[in-house]
Design a protein around this motif. Structure first.
Motif, mmCIF file in Angstrom:
data_model
loop_
_atom_site.group_PDB
_atom_site.id
_atom_site.type_symbol
_atom_site.label_atom_id
_atom_site.label_comp_id
_atom_site.label_asym_id
_atom_site.label_seq_id
_atom_site.Cartn_x
_atom_site.Cartn_y
_atom_site.Cartn_z
ATOM 1 N N PRO A 97 2.547 4.182 8.804
ATOM 2 C CA PRO A 97 3.876 3.745 9.552
ATOM 3 C C PRO A 97 4.600 4.763 10.064
ATOM 4 C CG PRO A 97 3.839 2.805 7.307
ATOM 5 C CD PRO A 97 2.493 3.835 7.370
ATOM 6 N N GLY A 98 5.104 4.634 11.342
ATOM 7 C CA GLY A 98 5.943 5.523 11.923
ATOM 8 C C GLY A 98 7.281 5.662 11.498
ATOM 9 N N ILE A 145 7.599 11.985 5.867
ATOM 10 C CA ILE A 145 9.000 11.814 6.230
ATOM 11 C C ILE A 145 9.685 11.287 5.066
ATOM 12 C CG2 ILE A 145 8.003 9.387 6.964
ATOM 13 C CD1 ILE A 145 11.141 11.379 8.749
ATOM 14 N N VAL A 146 10.991 11.650 4.860
ATOM 15 C CA VAL A 146 11.843 11.365 3.636
ATOM 16 C C VAL A 146 12.884 10.400 4.057
ATOM 17 C CG1 VAL A 146 13.418 12.402 1.763
ATOM 18 C CG2 VAL A 146 11.236 13.691 2.373
ATOM 19 N N PRO A 172 0.774 -1.379 -0.086
ATOM 20 C CA PRO A 172 0.066 0.024 -0.135
ATOM 21 C C PRO A 172 0.863 1.325 -0.051
ATOM 22 C CG PRO A 172 -0.192 -1.276 2.021
ATOM 23 C CD PRO A 172 0.615 -2.056 1.276
ATOM 24 N N THR A 173 0.333 2.218 -0.399
ATOM 25 C CA THR A 173 1.069 3.617 -0.290
ATOM 26 C C THR A 173 0.533 4.457 0.839
ATOM 27 O OG1 THR A 173 -0.487 4.648 -2.168
ATOM 28 C CG2 THR A 173 1.500 3.619 -3.094
ATOM 29 N N PHE A 174 1.592 5.256 1.476
ATOM 30 C CA PHE A 174 1.167 6.000 2.453
ATOM 31 C C PHE A 174 1.867 7.395 2.378
ATOM 32 C CE2 PHE A 174 2.492 1.792 3.982
ATOM 33 C CZ PHE A 174 1.164 1.503 4.743
ATOM 34 N N THR A 175 0.890 8.460 2.317
ATOM 35 C CA THR A 175 1.003 9.833 2.076
ATOM 36 C C THR A 175 1.858 10.296 2.768
ATOM 37 O OG1 THR A 175 -1.375 9.950 1.593
ATOM 38 C CG2 THR A 175 -0.135 11.932 1.744
ATOM 39 N N TYR A 176 1.967 10.076 4.027
ATOM 40 C CA TYR A 176 2.988 10.617 5.058
ATOM 41 C C TYR A 176 4.246 9.889 5.131
ATOM 42 C CZ TYR A 176 -1.397 13.394 5.935
ATOM 43 O OH TYR A 176 -2.417 14.101 5.849
ATOM 44 N N ASN A 177 4.300 8.647 4.694
ATOM 45 C CA ASN A 177 5.385 7.941 4.930
ATOM 46 C C ASN A 177 5.607 7.060 3.511
ATOM 47 O OD1 ASN A 177 7.751 6.378 5.429
ATOM 48 N ND2 ASN A 177 7.068 5.874 7.387
ATOM 49 N N PRO A 178 6.196 7.902 2.474
ATOM 50 C CA PRO A 178 5.917 7.180 1.148
ATOM 51 C C PRO A 178 7.094 6.080 0.861
ATOM 52 C CG PRO A 178 6.980 9.448 1.183
ATOM 53 C CD PRO A 178 6.486 9.291 2.587
ATOM 54 N N ASP A 179 8.030 6.098 1.691
ATOM 55 C CA ASP A 179 9.127 4.768 1.556
ATOM 56 C C ASP A 179 9.517 4.382 2.722
ATOM 57 O OD1 ASP A 179 11.073 3.207 0.546
ATOM 58 O OD2 ASP A 179 12.118 4.735 -0.506
ATOM 59 N N GLY A 200 4.510 -8.455 14.156
ATOM 60 C CA GLY A 200 4.081 -8.917 12.959
ATOM 61 C C GLY A 200 2.991 -8.223 12.208
ATOM 62 N N ILE A 201 2.569 -7.166 12.575
ATOM 63 C CA ILE A 201 1.386 -6.318 11.553
ATOM 64 C C ILE A 201 1.976 -6.205 10.171
ATOM 65 C CG2 ILE A 201 0.209 -4.126 11.594
ATOM 66 C CD1 ILE A 201 0.319 -3.753 14.534
ATOM 67 N N CYS A 202 1.084 -6.475 9.232
ATOM 68 C CA CYS A 202 1.272 -6.182 7.846
ATOM 69 C C CYS A 202 0.970 -4.722 7.416
ATOM 70 C CB CYS A 202 0.682 -7.427 7.048
ATOM 71 S SG CYS A 202 -1.014 -6.910 6.869
ATOM 72 N N PRO A 203 1.553 -4.116 6.493
ATOM 73 C CA PRO A 203 1.344 -3.032 5.807
ATOM 74 C C PRO A 203 -0.154 -2.950 5.470
ATOM 75 C CG PRO A 203 3.313 -3.821 5.023
ATOM 76 C CD PRO A 203 2.702 -4.975 5.774
ATOM 77 N N TRP A 204 -0.697 -3.848 5.134
ATOM 78 C CA TRP A 204 -2.169 -3.513 4.493
ATOM 79 C C TRP A 204 -3.077 -3.366 5.693
ATOM 80 C CZ3 TRP A 204 1.445 -6.769 2.603
ATOM 81 C CH2 TRP A 204 2.041 -6.764 1.327
ATOM 82 N N CYS A 205 -2.827 -3.921 7.092
ATOM 83 C CA CYS A 205 -3.470 -3.776 8.144
ATOM 84 C C CYS A 205 -3.413 -2.478 8.601
ATOM 85 C CB CYS A 205 -3.476 -4.998 9.123
ATOM 86 S SG CYS A 205 -4.286 -6.285 8.498
ATOM 87 N N ILE A 206 -2.046 -1.623 8.375
ATOM 88 C CA ILE A 206 -1.854 -0.354 8.732
ATOM 89 C C ILE A 206 -2.630 0.520 7.981
ATOM 90 C CG2 ILE A 206 -0.100 1.583 9.029
ATOM 91 C CD1 ILE A 206 1.800 -0.665 9.425
ATOM 92 N N ALA A 207 -2.499 0.360 6.612
ATOM 93 C CA ALA A 207 -3.238 1.384 5.599
ATOM 94 C C ALA A 207 -4.756 1.259 5.693
ATOM 95 C CB ALA A 207 -2.845 0.629 4.135
ATOM 96 N N ASP A 208 -5.392 0.180 6.146
ATOM 97 C CA ASP A 208 -6.878 0.227 6.017
ATOM 98 C C ASP A 208 -7.284 0.647 7.632
ATOM 99 O OD1 ASP A 208 -6.669 -2.305 7.608
ATOM 100 O OD2 ASP A 208 -7.607 -3.414 6.059
ATOM 101 N N GLY A 209 -6.401 0.738 8.618
ATOM 102 C CA GLY A 209 -6.674 1.072 9.874
ATOM 103 C C GLY A 209 -7.083 0.050 10.775
#
Length: 174
Positions: free
Chosen positions: A90-91, A110-111, A4-11, A48-57
């Motif tokens: 993601p932080g 964040i860059v 997933p893409t994250f506006t505030y943490n693109p990479d 163990g959280i996956c990025p998809w469960c971060i992105a969808d809240g």
């Protein structure tokens, strides 16, 4: 599967908060190829959280947690920006409490983690933040340049406005 893409943490891979590593996500109960390794604030110690469960809240919902302390964020114009940053982004790894910067009424992205050599070309653009940092730490510019290094006395965190591309900088001391 595309991350997933994250506006505030693109990479988040570059920032090493998401890693290519197998996980059985405790939120969606699926085996995933990427795992979140960054800060997550909740009563339970969750791994163990996956990025998809971060992105969808769903990770923040399930554990009543957050990926950023909203008290450590600069002000923004809309509550929806806070929700996206705190519960669906993601932080990053800070030495102390992570501080999220804003610009144009919204949070910045964040860059990267930086020292002086990585931002020297941005000195004029970052003048306001640099002056604030020198005042806060009571440092002349020469000492700031010397001490601001990746894993040095001061660690820099470079941000960029998601609207106008203005860079911002914050630092932590060890």
């Amino acid at each position: 599967m595309t991350l997933p893409t994250f506006t505030y943490n693109p990479d988040p891979i570059k920032l090493e908060v998401i890693k290519k590593e197998k996980t059985d996500c405790p939120v969606c109960n699926k085996e995933r190829d990427y795992v979140y390794k960054g800060p997550f604030y909740s009563v339970e110690d969750v791994e163990g959280i996956c990025p998809w469960c971060i992105a969808d809240g769903s990770a923040a919902d399930k554990y009543e947690g957050s990926f950023q302390d909203d008290a450590s964020c600069e002000e923004v114009e809309k509550e929806t920006y806070i929700d996206e940053l705190v519960y669906r982004t993601p932080g990053y790894f800070g030495w102390q409490q992570e501080h999220w910067l804003s610009h144009c009424g919204d949070f910045c992205a964040i860059v990267e983690y930086v020292g002086w050599k990585e931002i020297e070309h941005l000195e004029e653009e970052l003048a306001g933040d640099l002056n604030e940092i020198m005042t806060t730490y009571n440092l002349p510019k020469e000492k700031l340049k010397e001490w601001l290094t990746n894993d040095g006395a001061l660690q820099g965190y470079l941000f960029k406005c998601v609207h106008c591309n203005q860079h911002r900088l914050t630092v932590d001391s060890n």
